[in-house]
Design a protein around this motif. Structure first.
Motif: not given
Length: 281
Positions: A154-162, A198-202, A205-217
């Protein structure tokens, strides 16, 4: 068929209430203090918590006391279970497993306390898989085998707004928090070896979440997979992220969209969003 193994977890697993009832999962509540008031976290409305955090009201979290586990374990033993598997939030983030072990020492049947090294739906999906095995009549060893495979894959990623709230809770350094706030850098974090990294960054928020989705896929693989998105006061964007995942993964078994545990929200802050992929093989 009698269920030989009882499954216990904690409220940070973000398991939908109806699923927990259907699979017979017992959920022990972590505690939340907002200002001077203590409560089980399920009793704290998310909008109230988010506003308190924005207003600077002190917020603290705590593990369940050992008696909360003791009574759950006692009920399981009384129902005829031969063993209990108790699966919880990473010990790198909480003392919950220690409370569970204290209670387990007082129970007359075997209690296996498992540090998942995960949290949120990263914990929830393996717990659900273990519960499905238990309902089917699997032995304790069989259930543990299913659980171990799911925890490892299982992989778990987290985006935080701040990064402010993670920094307040001691989960990230002051310099990193300052950098994120001043440059609008939105990090994508991963729970690795039981702690947040930390895994990656953008930028934004839109770029960061796209990176999160790509990594999850990428981490989901091509086989059947459970996917989940959980959020803290971030419902619209959570739905969009879930739609992106659905469009890119070929074999989805279970889909879960939930507002996260209040305890997790208290650490990650309003606007936080988690993405979990858990291969179902």
């Amino acid at each position: 068929m009698r269920q030989r193994v009882a499954i216990v977890t904690d409220s940070t697993a973000s398991i939908p209430h109806d699923v927990a009832e259907q699979l017979g999962i017992s959920v022990v509540q972590l505690e939340l203090k907002v200002g001077d008031e203590y409560n089980d976290e399920r009793r704290v409305p998310h909008p109230t918590l988010a506003q308190a955090m924005r207003d600077g009201i002190p917020v603290a979290t705590g593990e369940p006391p050992p008696p909360a586990f003791f009574w759950n374990y006692t009920d399981a033993a009384a129902s005829g279970a031969e063993a209990i598997i108790s699966i919880h939030i990473s010990e790198g983030l909480s003392q919950t497993c220690q409370s569970a072990r204290t209670a387990a020492a007082e129970i007359g049947i075997p209690v296996y306390v498992v540090d998942s090294r995960l949290v949120g739906l990263g914990l929830g999906f393996p717990v659900m898989a273990a519960a499905e095995a238990a309902v089917s009549g699997a032995t304790p060893q069989g259930v543990m085998g299913v659980l171990d495979r799911r925890l490892r894959t299982t992989t778990q990623l987290l985006y935080v707004d701040t990064l402010e709230y993670l920094q307040r809770g001691g989960r990230i350094g002051r310099a990193q928090a300052w950098l994120g706030q001043t440059l609008s850098i939105k990090p994508v974090l991963v729970l690795k070896e039981g702690v947040i990294d930390q895994l990656t960054k953008g930028i934004g928020p839109d770029r960061a979440l796209k990176k999160a989705v790509a990594n999850a896929v990428q981490r989901a693989g091509s086989g059947p997979v459970d996917i989940g998105v959980e959020h803290f006061q971030f419902a619209d964007r959570a739905q969009r992220v879930l739609d992106d995942l659905r469009s890119q993964l070929p074999q989805i078994r279970r889909v879960t969209l939930e507002e996260t545990s209040a305890v997790l929200g208290a650490h990650a802050g309003p606007g936080a969003l988690g993405v979990t992929v858990s291969p179902a093989t």
